[in-house]
Design a protein around this motif. Structure first.
Motif, PDB file in Angstrom:
ATOM      1  N   ASP A 196      94.317  -9.219 100.250  1.00 22.57           N
ATOM      2  CA  ASP A 196      93.470  -9.991  99.323  1.00 22.57           C
ATOM      3  C   ASP A 196      94.064  -9.991  97.918  1.00 22.57           C
ATOM      4  O   ASP A 196      93.881 -10.934  97.160  1.00 22.57           O
ATOM      5  CB  ASP A 196      92.052  -9.425  99.263  1.00 22.57           C
ATOM      6  CG  ASP A 196      91.219  -9.797 100.467  1.00 22.57           C
ATOM      7  OD1 ASP A 196      91.602 -10.721 101.211  1.00 22.57           O
ATOM      8  OD2 ASP A 196      90.177  -9.136 100.672  1.00 22.57           O
ATOM      9  N   VAL A 197      94.789  -8.937  97.556  1.00 22.29           N
ATOM     10  CA  VAL A 197      95.381  -8.817  96.224  1.00 22.29           C
ATOM     11  C   VAL A 197      96.866  -9.151  96.247  1.00 22.29           C
ATOM     12  O   VAL A 197      97.361  -9.875  95.392  1.00 22.29           O
ATOM     13  CB  VAL A 197      95.176  -7.385  95.670  1.00 22.29           C
ATOM     14  CG1 VAL A 197      95.813  -7.233  94.301  1.00 22.29           C
ATOM     15  CG2 VAL A 197      93.699  -7.036  95.613  1.00 22.29           C
ATOM     16  N   GLU A 252     100.431 -12.719  98.784  1.00 22.63           N
ATOM     17  CA  GLU A 252     100.866 -14.053  98.399  1.00 22.63           C
ATOM     18  C   GLU A 252     102.269 -13.928  97.824  1.00 22.63           C
ATOM     19  O   GLU A 252     102.569 -12.993  97.087  1.00 22.63           O
ATOM     20  CB  GLU A 252      99.878 -14.608  97.370  1.00 22.63           C
ATOM     21  CG  GLU A 252      99.937 -16.088  97.154  1.00 22.63           C
ATOM     22  CD  GLU A 252     101.040 -16.475  96.202  1.00 22.63           C
ATOM     23  OE1 GLU A 252     101.634 -17.542  96.405  1.00 22.63           O
ATOM     24  OE2 GLU A 252     101.336 -15.697  95.286  1.00 22.63           O
ATOM     25  N   ALA A 311     102.872 -13.290  93.991  1.00 15.44           N
ATOM     26  CA  ALA A 311     102.394 -11.977  93.544  1.00 15.44           C
ATOM     27  C   ALA A 311     103.430 -10.908  93.879  1.00 15.44           C
ATOM     28  O   ALA A 311     103.798 -10.086  93.030  1.00 15.44           O
ATOM     29  CB  ALA A 311     101.049 -11.647  94.179  1.00 15.44           C
ATOM     30  N   GLY A 369      98.195 -17.639  87.274  1.00 19.19           N
ATOM     31  CA  GLY A 369      97.071 -17.275  88.143  1.00 19.19           C
ATOM     32  C   GLY A 369      97.306 -15.975  88.881  1.00 19.19           C
ATOM     33  O   GLY A 369      96.411 -15.126  88.974  1.00 19.19           O
ATOM     34  N   ARG A 370      98.527 -15.785  89.411  1.00 17.96           N
ATOM     35  CA  ARG A 370      98.827 -14.557  90.153  1.00 17.96           C
ATOM     36  C   ARG A 370      98.801 -13.346  89.230  1.00 17.96           C
ATOM     37  O   ARG A 370      98.279 -12.296  89.588  1.00 17.96           O
ATOM     38  CB  ARG A 370     100.190 -14.649  90.841  1.00 17.96           C
ATOM     39  CG  ARG A 370     100.319 -15.718  91.880  1.00 17.96           C
ATOM     40  CD  ARG A 370      99.127 -15.760  92.843  1.00 17.96           C
ATOM     41  NE  ARG A 370      99.248 -16.840  93.789  1.00 17.96           N
ATOM     42  CZ  ARG A 370      98.755 -18.063  93.627  1.00 17.96           C
ATOM     43  NH1 ARG A 370      98.090 -18.373  92.531  1.00 17.96           N
ATOM     44  NH2 ARG A 370      98.890 -18.975  94.564  1.00 17.96           N
ATOM     45  N   ARG A 379      97.081 -13.007  86.479  1.00 17.21           N
ATOM     46  CA  ARG A 379      95.677 -12.736  86.128  1.00 17.21           C
ATOM     47  C   ARG A 379      94.977 -11.975  87.245  1.00 17.21           C
ATOM     48  O   ARG A 379      94.199 -11.044  86.985  1.00 17.21           O
ATOM     49  CB  ARG A 379      94.948 -14.035  85.814  1.00 17.21           C
ATOM     50  CG  ARG A 379      95.303 -14.588  84.464  1.00 17.21           C
ATOM     51  CD  ARG A 379      94.542 -15.848  84.148  1.00 17.21           C
ATOM     52  NE  ARG A 379      94.933 -16.355  82.837  1.00 17.21           N
ATOM     53  CZ  ARG A 379      94.871 -17.612  82.457  1.00 17.21           C
ATOM     54  NH1 ARG A 379      94.404 -18.532  83.292  1.00 17.21           N
ATOM     55  NH2 ARG A 379      95.255 -17.976  81.259  1.00 17.21           N
ATOM     56  N   THR A 380      95.227 -12.378  88.483  1.00 17.96           N
ATOM     57  CA  THR A 380      94.622 -11.674  89.619  1.00 17.96           C
ATOM     58  C   THR A 380      95.110 -10.234  89.675  1.00 17.96           C
ATOM     59  O   THR A 380      94.310  -9.305  89.833  1.00 17.96           O
ATOM     60  CB  THR A 380      94.947 -12.395  90.943  1.00 17.96           C
ATOM     61  OG1 THR A 380      94.386 -13.706  90.904  1.00 17.96           O
ATOM     62  CG2 THR A 380      94.410 -11.626  92.144  1.00 17.96           C
ATOM     63  N   LEU A 381      96.416 -10.035  89.554  1.00 17.61           N
ATOM     64  CA  LEU A 381      96.965  -8.679  89.601  1.00 17.61           C
ATOM     65  C   LEU A 381      96.419  -7.824  88.469  1.00 17.61           C
ATOM     66  O   LEU A 381      96.108  -6.644  88.669  1.00 17.61           O
ATOM     67  CB  LEU A 381      98.492  -8.730  89.551  1.00 17.61           C
ATOM     68  CG  LEU A 381      99.178  -9.331  90.782  1.00 17.61           C
ATOM     69  CD1 LEU A 381     100.655  -9.556  90.514  1.00 17.61           C
ATOM     70  CD2 LEU A 381      98.970  -8.455  92.006  1.00 17.61           C
ATOM     71  N   GLU A 382      96.247  -8.429  87.285  1.00 15.10           N
ATOM     72  CA  GLU A 382      95.686  -7.686  86.156  1.00 15.10           C
ATOM     73  C   GLU A 382      94.219  -7.347  86.400  1.00 15.10           C
ATOM     74  O   GLU A 382      93.790  -6.213  86.164  1.00 15.10           O
ATOM     75  CB  GLU A 382      95.839  -8.494  84.868  1.00 15.10           C
ATOM     76  CG  GLU A 382      95.344  -7.749  83.649  1.00 15.10           C
ATOM     77  CD  GLU A 382      95.446  -8.558  82.362  1.00 15.10           C
ATOM     78  OE1 GLU A 382      95.286  -7.937  81.299  1.00 15.10           O
ATOM     79  OE2 GLU A 382      95.648  -9.778  82.415  1.00 15.10           O
ATOM     80  N   SER A 383      93.457  -8.301  86.891  1.00 16.42           N
ATOM     81  CA  SER A 383      92.020  -8.053  87.109  1.00 16.42           C
ATOM     82  C   SER A 383      91.775  -6.991  88.181  1.00 16.42           C
ATOM     83  O   SER A 383      90.749  -6.332  88.175  1.00 16.42           O
ATOM     84  CB  SER A 383      91.293  -9.349  87.480  1.00 16.42           C
ATOM     85  OG  SER A 383      91.619  -9.759  88.792  1.00 16.42           O
ATOM     86  N   ARG A 384      92.748  -6.805  89.086  1.00 18.42           N
ATOM     87  CA  ARG A 384      92.612  -5.808  90.156  1.00 18.42           C
ATOM     88  C   ARG A 384      93.294  -4.487  89.807  1.00 18.42           C
ATOM     89  O   ARG A 384      93.372  -3.582  90.634  1.00 18.42           O
ATOM     90  CB  ARG A 384      93.174  -6.366  91.462  1.00 18.42           C
ATOM     91  CG  ARG A 384      92.474  -7.625  91.964  1.00 18.42           C
ATOM     92  CD  ARG A 384      90.982  -7.455  92.200  1.00 18.42           C
ATOM     93  NE  ARG A 384      90.666  -6.601  93.293  1.00 18.42           N
ATOM     94  CZ  ARG A 384      90.443  -6.994  94.537  1.00 18.42           C
ATOM     95  NH1 ARG A 384      90.495  -8.260  94.852  1.00 18.42           N
ATOM     96  NH2 ARG A 384      90.175  -6.109  95.471  1.00 18.42           N
TER      97      ARG A 384
END
Length: 160
Positions: free
Chosen positions: A22-23, A26, A29, A59-60, A62-67
């Motif tokens: 999920d993180v 991709e 990432a 986008g990738r 941001r996702t990695l940072e938010s997780r």
């Protein structure tokens, strides 16, 4: 039949691999994490070395940072500019990348030259998975599923 087996038959198998995908699951990432593992921290360099478009890479990241996998570190105030650095969580992805590279090297052969991954001593890195208790190396046929555990720790999940 017991309840945990019944649950397995009702839907997809719940496992930590799926949660990790999920993180991390991709292309862009993983390639961004590769770059940070190799010491590349600036957005433009990460974009160039991965081939990701700016909007997809943004986008990738941001996702990695938010997780909690990476963190942004400001290096310029005017204009504001940031570098991307691995957190402890992100640094622990390196063995996964090395394992993926070793698998690809063995099974995805073609004529395209590719970089190998080496230790600071100069030797090629070879991933090894071993049991944390007995030390025996993983071998085909030795993998088993353990009990369901909560994502927050090692306590068994309830079987409601």
């Amino acid at each position: 039949m017991n309840r945990s087996i019944d649950k397995e038959l009702d839907g997809p198998r719940a496992c930590f691999i799926a949660a990790g995908l999920d993180v991390l699951g991709e292309r862009w990432a993983l390639l961004a994490l590769r770059e940070m593992s190799l010491g590349v921290h600036r957005f433009d360099q990460i974009a160039r070395n991965t081939g990701a478009s700016r909007d997809i890479l943004t986008g990738r990241l941001r996702t990695l940072e938010s997780r909690g996998v990476i963190e942004r570190v400001q290096y310029s105030e005017h204009p504001p500019r940031y570098e991307y650095h691995l957190t402890t969580s992100g640094a622990e992805v390196a063995p996964i990348l090395i394992s993926l590279a070793a698998w690809s090297s063995a099974w995805m052969r073609d004529e395209t030259p590719r970089a190998s991954y080496q230790h600071s001593c100069g030797a090629d890195l070879q991933p090894v998975v071993s049991c944390a208790v007995c030390g025996e190396e993983f071998a085909q046929g030795s993998l088993m599923l353990g009990p369901l555990v909560s994502a927050a720790g090692s306590e068994p999940a309830s079987e409601d």
